[in-house]
Scaffold this active site. Structure first.
Site, short mmCIF file in Angstrom:
data_model
loop_
_atom_site.label_atom_id
_atom_site.label_comp_id
_atom_site.label_asym_id
_atom_site.label_seq_id
_atom_site.Cartn_x
_atom_site.Cartn_y
_atom_site.Cartn_z
CB CYS A 1 -0.99 -0.01 1.17
SG CYS A 1 -0.36 -0.67 2.71
NE ARG B 1 2.10 -9.56 5.12
CZ ARG B 1 0.80 -9.53 4.86
NH1 ARG B 1 0.00 -10.42 5.44
NH2 ARG B 1 0.30 -8.63 4.04
CD GLN C 1 -0.21 -8.75 -0.13
OE1 GLN C 1 0.35 -7.68 -0.33
NE2 GLN C 1 -1.05 -8.94 0.86
CG ASP D 1 -1.90 -5.57 -2.66
OD1 ASP D 1 -3.11 -5.48 -2.43
OD2 ASP D 1 -1.01 -5.28 -1.84
CG HIS E 1 -3.63 -0.23 -2.80
ND1 HIS E 1 -2.55 -1.04 -3.11
CD2 HIS E 1 -3.90 -0.44 -1.49
CE1 HIS E 1 -2.19 -1.70 -2.02
NE2 HIS E 1 -2.99 -1.35 -1.02
CE LYS F 1 -9.32 -8.35 7.63
NZ LYS F 1 -8.13 -9.18 7.45
CG HIS G 1 -5.82 -1.23 1.46
ND1 HIS G 1 -4.46 -1.05 1.63
CD2 HIS G 1 -6.42 -0.19 2.08
CE1 HIS G 1 -4.26 0.05 2.33
NE2 HIS G 1 -5.43 0.59 2.62
#
Length: 602
Positions: free
Chosen positions: A300, A329, A347, A349, A351, A430, A476
């Site tokens: 992000c 992580r 990911q 991912d 946004h 979320k 997100h």
């Protein structure tokens, strides 16, 4: 049917306590309802502990909670306990249960409890976690332990259980502490439910993605590389690439722009975002030129920097950025599990930066995207709105606005959802996407997170109609969650029998003799032009062994090439999906492959 507990003000209270204190409420019966199973499994954990204490008199116990998979108990003994000892413990549990001992509760002060368990450092550690000056103890026969309950009235009600696995666990989950033994188990109210669960677990073992991944040569883990860092082998990398290509096209069709952020950013940025303070224990840090950098656990912040690169007007919004972002992580070693829990993953991912008025439409578009992908892979799914967690940034008022915006978008479009209290990300509520696979197991995959906090922390803005500076809303969004985990789930969902459009290898070509290999290579080149992947099985082995090797790789189509096929430009096909064998001209075969690999669009 036996009444085993009472539910009063959303709290389950065991029968003994309810009767002693004159508490009334909803009756909980001995069945497989969630509240009942919680009581049954908690009591079964204590029954297991009693059996362990009878078999290993030096045993000391830490905690024995219920979990989604049943229950477990952490304990310490001087002897080594292995998988082979679980049946002995089960037998002892059954013997104790036949005695129908009553389960009794009493309370004492914490000081009295500390004196009572003065020689038990694990009990002392449990009491360090209890803020109250009074503790409750549950007793059955000679066994007693600190516990909040609730429990069954008697161990005699516990009949249908199974101890499932044994592992090590650090005291309190902290790797600096001593290692304890942990035994997991499951319990139900009836024999049929236990059998169904055990059958499902047996089927799950057959589908284990680690075993199938090794057989199909999809991925591997190497100790010298590091725990939690998967290595993608050619077959797995081909499959993953197909998934990435399908998603890339799907994103572009929906107006998303590809971007890429660095894998490390200065720690100052993670402090602004709140990751440093709220997520720092899960991150990796390093120093460059005496400056601290954080390896990104999420994408992000990089996408925020993309947004900041240009000035934006309300006419530009929504802006949609997507990235196959590699993140790291810090997972505990004991939590690592194949592709399901790793330390490095990618990911899918995205946004979305939008106006407040655009929230509903954007969420509905993402939900539609989710539906398209999950239905393609034959997953049922449900959606859960996860609310503010204990560790969070931002004002309660902003959280309430964000959460209500998610609920409104779902309700106005007649989309069902459940609530997961406290399950949100630290920066916003979320929607979690939970899918159900072919054998009924539930998996957490994608998320849609609404965020007013990060745009405020980074002072993001756009020009409104009257040229006013307005803060955008940030959504997100990840649909697969991560490629690693989703490939693991797909592997178990299909038991490695992937649909042709996503299979690591679509066609296995088996030339009967060396003289047929030239046509095999020629055919392979034509398959690549169609976008299909192939392997030629031309090792110096018998024909039957090469065919068996291709079958073990679960390749959807196996073609065998001999003199007739070379001379006539024809194809002898063994179709694993339809369990058929048939002959086609080369032209018809290539047309069929093209149709099958292009039949899916997200």
């Amino acid at each position: 049917m036996d009444i085993i507990a009472i539910k009063h003000n959303d709290q389950v209270i065991d029968l003994q306590t309810a009767q002693a204190e004159g508490i009334s409420g909803e009756e909980i019966f001995y069945d497989n309802s969630p509240d009942s199973l919680e009581v049954i499994r908690h009591s079964c954990a204590h029954l297991m502990a009693e059996a362990i204490k009878a078999l290993y008199t030096d045993a000391k116990f830490f905690v024995g909670p219920t979990v989604k998979e049943g229950f477990y108990y952490d304990f310490k003994v001087n002897e080594t306990i292995g998988e082979e000892d679980l049946k002995t413990i089960e037998k002892k549990m059954l013997d104790i249960a036949k005695g129908k001992e009553k389960i009794e509760r009493y309370e004492i002060t914490k000081d009295e409890a500390r004196a009572k368990f003065a020689n038990d450092h694990l009990k002392q550690a449990v009491m360090d976690r209890i803020p109250s000056e009074t503790v409750s103890i549950y007793k059955q026969g000679e066994f007693e332990d600190l516990c909040r309950g609730p429990h069954l009235p008697s161990v005699g009600l516990i009949r249908h259980f199974k101890l499932t696995k044994i592992s090590g666990a650090y005291l309190g989950g902290d790797s600096k502490n001593e290692m304890l033994t942990r035994i997991y188990g499951i319990a139900f109210a009836d024999k049929e439910s236990l059998k169904a669960y055990l059958d499902q677990m047996a089927e799950a073992e057959k589908r284990d993605h680690r075993r199938i991944g090794a057989e199909m040569k999809l991925f591997t883990f190497r100790e010298e590389v590091g725990a939690g860092f998967p290595i993608w082998l050619p077959a797995g990398a081909r499959m993953r690439s197909r998934l990435e290509q399908l998603l890339f096209k799907a994103h572009r069709k929906r107006g998303y722009e590809p971007v890429r952020g660095p894998e490390m950013l200065r720690s100052d940025l993670w402090k602004v975002s709140g990751h440093y303070q709220n997520y720092g224990e899960n991150m990796y840090f390093t120093h460059i030129d005496e400056l601290e950098f954080g390896v990104k656990p999420m994408n992000c912040v990089g996408h925020i920097k993309v947004y900041e690169h240009d000035l934006h007007s309300y006419r530009d919004l929504p802006l949609k950025y997507f990235e196959y972002g590699v993140v790291h992580r810090h997972e505990m070693t004991g939590a690592l599990h194949g592709l399901f829990r790793v330390r490095e993953f990618t990911q899918d991912d995205a946004h979305i930066f939008c106006t407040a008025d655009q929230i509903e439409q954007q969420i509905i578009e993402v939900v539609d995207f989710v539906d398209k992908i999950m239905s393609t892979f034959e997953f049922n799914y449900k959606m859960m709105i996860s609310t503010k967690p204990e560790k969070a940034v931002g004002d309660d008022a902003v959280w309430e606005i964000s959460t209500n915006a998610l609920k409104t978008a779902m309700e106005k479009n007649h989309l069902a959802y459940e609530i997961d209290e406290g399950g949100g990300a630290f920066y916003g509520p979320k929607i979690d996407i939970k899918i159900t696979d072919a054998i009924g197991r539930e998996w957490q995959c994608g998320t849609i997170q609404l965020d007013f906090n990060l745009p405020a922390r980074f002072e993001l803005e756009y020009n409104g109609e009257e040229n006013a500076k307005i803060q955008p809303v940030m959504i997100h969004r990840a649909i697969l969650g991560s490629f690693e985990r989703f490939v693991g789930i797909l592997t178990e969902h299909y038991a490695g029998e992937f649909p042709m459009f996503i299979a690591p290898t679509q066609v296995a070509i088996v030339p009967i003799a060396p003289v047929h290999e030239a046509y095999a290579r020629e055919l392979g080149a034509k398959l690549i032009d169609l976008g299909a992947d192939f392997e030629i099985f031309d090792k110096n082995e018998s024909l039957n062994k090469r065919i068996r090797t291709a079958e073990k790789g679960r390749v959807p189509m196996i073609i065998v090439l001999g003199d007739e096929e070379v001379n006539n430009k024809s194809i002898a096909v063994r179709d694993r999906r339809s369990r058929e064998q048939y002959n086609l001209s080369e032209e018809d075969f290539l047309a069929l492959v093209k149709q099958k690999i292009n039949e899916v669009h997200f």
